[in-house]
Enzyme design. Sequence first.
Site, mmCIF file in Angstrom:
data_model
loop_
_atom_site.group_PDB
_atom_site.id
_atom_site.type_symbol
_atom_site.label_atom_id
_atom_site.label_comp_id
_atom_site.label_asym_id
_atom_site.label_seq_id
_atom_site.Cartn_x
_atom_site.Cartn_y
_atom_site.Cartn_z
ATOM 1 N N ASP A 177 50.399 3.965 -92.548
ATOM 2 C CA ASP A 177 49.833 2.754 -91.950
ATOM 3 C C ASP A 177 48.456 2.994 -91.321
ATOM 4 O O ASP A 177 48.250 3.971 -90.615
ATOM 5 C CB ASP A 177 50.763 2.233 -90.848
ATOM 6 C CG ASP A 177 52.065 1.708 -91.415
ATOM 7 O OD1 ASP A 177 52.283 1.838 -92.634
ATOM 8 O OD2 ASP A 177 52.869 1.177 -90.626
ATOM 9 N N ASP A 202 58.825 -2.637 -98.783
ATOM 10 C CA ASP A 202 58.630 -1.417 -97.983
ATOM 11 C C ASP A 202 59.632 -0.325 -98.387
ATOM 12 O O ASP A 202 60.439 -0.505 -99.321
ATOM 13 C CB ASP A 202 58.764 -1.804 -96.491
ATOM 14 C CG ASP A 202 57.815 -1.049 -95.591
ATOM 15 O OD1 ASP A 202 57.410 0.065 -95.953
ATOM 16 O OD2 ASP A 202 57.500 -1.566 -94.502
ATOM 17 N N GLU A 209 55.064 1.965 -100.386
ATOM 18 C CA GLU A 209 55.836 3.217 -100.346
ATOM 19 C C GLU A 209 55.019 4.326 -99.697
ATOM 20 O O GLU A 209 55.468 5.470 -99.649
ATOM 21 C CB GLU A 209 56.279 3.501 -101.794
ATOM 22 C CG GLU A 209 57.014 4.753 -102.063
ATOM 23 C CD GLU A 209 56.076 5.903 -102.329
ATOM 24 O OE1 GLU A 209 56.576 7.021 -102.440
ATOM 25 O OE2 GLU A 209 54.838 5.699 -102.416
ATOM 26 N N TRP A 210 53.831 3.983 -99.206
ATOM 27 C CA TRP A 210 52.972 4.866 -98.394
ATOM 28 C C TRP A 210 52.386 6.039 -99.170
ATOM 29 O O TRP A 210 51.890 6.999 -98.575
ATOM 30 C CB TRP A 210 53.707 5.391 -97.153
ATOM 31 C CG TRP A 210 54.593 4.397 -96.490
ATOM 32 C CD1 TRP A 210 54.256 3.115 -96.153
ATOM 33 C CD2 TRP A 210 55.956 4.566 -96.110
ATOM 34 N NE1 TRP A 210 55.324 2.494 -95.568
ATOM 35 C CE2 TRP A 210 56.389 3.362 -95.530
ATOM 36 C CE3 TRP A 210 56.861 5.627 -96.187
ATOM 37 C CZ2 TRP A 210 57.675 3.176 -95.052
ATOM 38 C CZ3 TRP A 210 58.147 5.450 -95.695
ATOM 39 C CH2 TRP A 210 58.529 4.241 -95.144
ATOM 40 N N GLY A 211 52.494 6.009 -100.496
ATOM 41 C CA GLY A 211 51.875 7.075 -101.287
ATOM 42 C C GLY A 211 52.693 8.348 -101.392
ATOM 43 O O GLY A 211 52.289 9.286 -102.075
#
Length: 378
Positions: free
Chosen positions: A183, A126, A160-162
Amino acid sequence: MTIAQTPPMGWNSWNVFGAEITAETVMGISDAFIETGLADAGYEYIVVDDFWHADQRVNGRLMWDEDKFPDGIRPVADYVHSKGLKFGIYSCAGSHTCGGKPASFGYEEVDAQTFAEWEVDFLKYDYCYVPPGVDATTLYQRMGQALRATGRPILYSICEWGSNHPWLWGSKVGGHCWRTTGDIDDSWESIVDIGFIRQKGLDPYAGVGHWNDPDMLVVGMYGSGNPQVAKGGCTDIEYRTHFSLWCLLAAPLMIGCDVRNMNQATRDILLNPAAIAINQDALGRTGYFVGETLYAYQSAEVWAKPLAGGSLAVGLFNLGDMQQRRITVAWESIGLHPQRACDVYDVWRDETIGGIKGSFTAYVDSHDVALLRITPQP
Ligand code: GLA
């Protein structure tokens, strides 16, 4: 190393269990994988997300929460392996996990070593509490290198959520998949936002061994579980649409519901062999957005995924809230000659119509999908 030659399939603890994940639950989920047929259908990785940790390291090593994992992590991994499944764990590139537990910044090598000793097969990594001034690529490369140095094949799942376009560097740093967005939550709005809106244009970056990850499946949650995810729930039709798109996107199929208690509708979605075959197709192409028809701000969308051997998977999606739509895919829009006769297999209806030329039209209910496998006749 031949990891993730097709999109990873499995289960992750976050959506339902959040901070409450325990060894007992992980073992129960593993049993359910066998009993329900999920394992036979190809689901393989059982991943423990955040909150497995104690609050402090011990002698510089990550430590488990003794209440949740009384015998430690290795016996749980052994149990998962004894079922013929693979075991995954979670850490973070910053000083702490998103839940505030100790994480791997500055400890990349020792943590990778610890995970290898526990016989971990999958690491979700994460991006919370990262230090200022160090870029994402550097942080993810460090753990990628540390994992490789263990010599154990460990699937590296970048989370890394983009934010820093991981589709451009994820595979270079050793990643086998990378989250493309923030998320997901258990709502139709989230499925539309993360799946339909944010995946457009990302298809060229993924392929065999390196996949775009639009986050976990919320199929079967029905609004219960971790309050950060379980926001309201969806209908079975919406879950089927969600699953169909994830199959077309060649997304990791990481189940998020409690598979110990699945109803028949959830089983029928998650275990559909033809849908799974589209996701797992050996060509490894990611589905792309073909086009849309707009109706008063709501759309009908067509997505297509080329498959090995010349077939195509096509999704006709009605994103509108109100009524049934007629949705058409023209052969020309997906690279087929209009005169080419094709067999059209409807995945959810489990029926084939032979010898179609030019285009195919389906009547699709609100929030529903026609998921097709189109095979040119010889
Ligand atoms: C982040 C990730 C989630 C989950 C939580 C755990 O929000 O994106 O998938 O792992 O952290 O705290």
